[in-house]
Every structure is written in structure tokens, then in C-alpha cells.
Scaffold this active site. Structure first.
Site: not given
Ligand SMILES: [Zn+2]
Length: 222
Positions: A38, A41, A62, A115, A120
Site C-alpha cells: 500500500c 508500505c 530544468c 506497515c 493494511c
Molecule cells: Zn501497507
């Protein structure tokens, strides 16, 4: 991050894209909660380290190509979304684009078991359980025959991804010369290139007149 959290909570597949600050590279990423990494993550460097974006500015870069790069990346994102929604082609999990070398990288980012987004982690757990249940079902139906597409290592704690080295064959010098004049596969010239050598009979005899005389002759013609 808010969109990421919300999608993790309801298990909604989504895609995000980004262009680097130097305006010459970007990426698109598909996120399937629990199955793929995700946004939390594997966040971009700036977000991960909480460095002020202004300090990452590089001298001599640039930003003129920023709209172009953004247009290309946005096009890739829409293409990927269409493939996902209309079910054609191969949907890319994570596609990187480097404008400086016209280089594209393709990879699959595994979810991070540590995570920072709690939803998640829940999705990861659910996905693993679902995958295990499906494996059991397959084993029951197929009499325990091993599947061909089973990954070599079921666990990948460090999210190591093995990529193939680009194969670079060194062409012969004559091939190189030919290749220089040949268009890439799928392309052709609209018309034949002019010949670089001229036959003797095509040459016009060099008259002895000097340029001044020729010019006055030309003026008289008008
Ligand atoms: Zn995650």
C-alpha cells in the site's frame, strides 16, 4: 495517505501515480489491499523520511519537462486503469518511467508486514488466510498435486524481488551500420532516402564559365 487508509479499511483496489521533483521520472502503482504494497508500505522517500521537499531540489534541473512527464505518467495511469476495469492486457503492479533514458521498470511490491497502517496489516492477514484456504481447496480437489505457479518461497520477510538482467547483445559493426539506417520494428520510411553515391552518367559536365557569367545568364532569363 487518507485515501490509502480508507481503501485499506474497505479493501478497495486503487491506483496512484507520481512524478519526481526533478520532473524527468515518474511511476504508477496498483494497490490491492493485503495483496500488494500500500502507499504506507513503501512510501516515497520524501514522505518516508519527512524531509522538507524544498531541500531535495537539485541545481541545474530544468522543470520545463514537468507537464510532459506528468502527461505521460497520467496516460500510463489511465491505460492501466482501463486494463483493470475492462479486463484486457496485463495490469502493471508498479511501473516506473525514466525520461532521461526512456527506461521503464516493472515490478511487484509486496506488502510490508510492519506497515504503519493498521488496516493494511488486517488486510494482509485476511489475504494470507484466503490464500491458504484456496490452497487447501485446490489440494482437496486436485488430490494434492503441486501447482505449477506456486512461488518458490512462500514467505518473503524482506520483500526481496528478483529481476532479470537486461540482455544486451553486442551487434557486429556491419549490423550497427545497417541498424543506423533502419527504422525500429513496426516502422517504415515514408519515402526512400536519397542515394549518397552518384553514377558518372548522371553527372552534369562542369562548364568553364565562372559564377558571375552564370548569374548574368540567369538574370537575362527572367
Ligand atoms: Zn501497507
Amino acid at each position: 495517505m487518507a485515501i490509502n487508509s480508507a481503501c485499506n479499511e474497505i479493501g478497495q483496489t486503487w491506483m496512484e501515480s507520481g512524478v519526481s521533483e526533478n520532473a524527468v521520472s515518474g511511476h504508477i502503482q496498483l494497490m490491492v489491499p493485503g495483496k500488494l504494497a500500500c502507499f504506507s508500505c513503501a512510501p516515497p522517500l520524501v514522505v518516508a523520511s519527512e524531509i522538507d521537499e524544498r531541500t531535495l531540489k537539485r541545481e541545474g534541473v530544468c522543470a520545463a519537462s514537468l507537464p510532459t512527464t506528468m502527461g505521460i505518467v497520467a496516460g500510463l495511469l489511465v491505460q492501466n486503469a482501463l486494463k483493470h476495469l475492462l479486463n484486457f492486457g496485463q495490469v502493471s503492479a508498479c511501473l516506473g518511467y525514466n525520461a532521461m533514458k526512456d527506461f521503464f521498470s516493472l515490478m511487484v511490491l509486496q506488502p510490508n508486514p510492519s506497515c504503519s497502517d493498521s488496516w493494511c496489516l488486517k488486510q494482509q492477514e485476511q489475504y494470507l488466510q484466503k490464500a491458504k484456504a484456496e490452497e487447501k481447496n485446490r489440494a482437496a480437489v486436485g488430490g494434492g498435486e503441486p501447482e505449477e505457479d506456486v512461488p518458490l518461497h512462500a514467505e518473503n520477510e524482506w520483500n526481496i524481488v528478483v529481476e532479470d538482467d537486461p540482455v544486451e547483445s553486442v551487434p557486429e559493426e556491419s549490423e550497427l551500420h545497417e541498424a543506423k539506417n533502419k527504422p525500429a520494428e513496426g516502422l517504415k520510411f515514408e519515402f526512400e532516402q536519397a542515394k549518397s553515391s552518384v553514377n558518372d552518367d548522371e553527372l552534369v559536365a562542369d562548364s568553364e564559365q565562372d559564377i558571375g557569367e552564370l548569374m548574368s545568364q540567369l538574370n537575362n532569363l527572367k
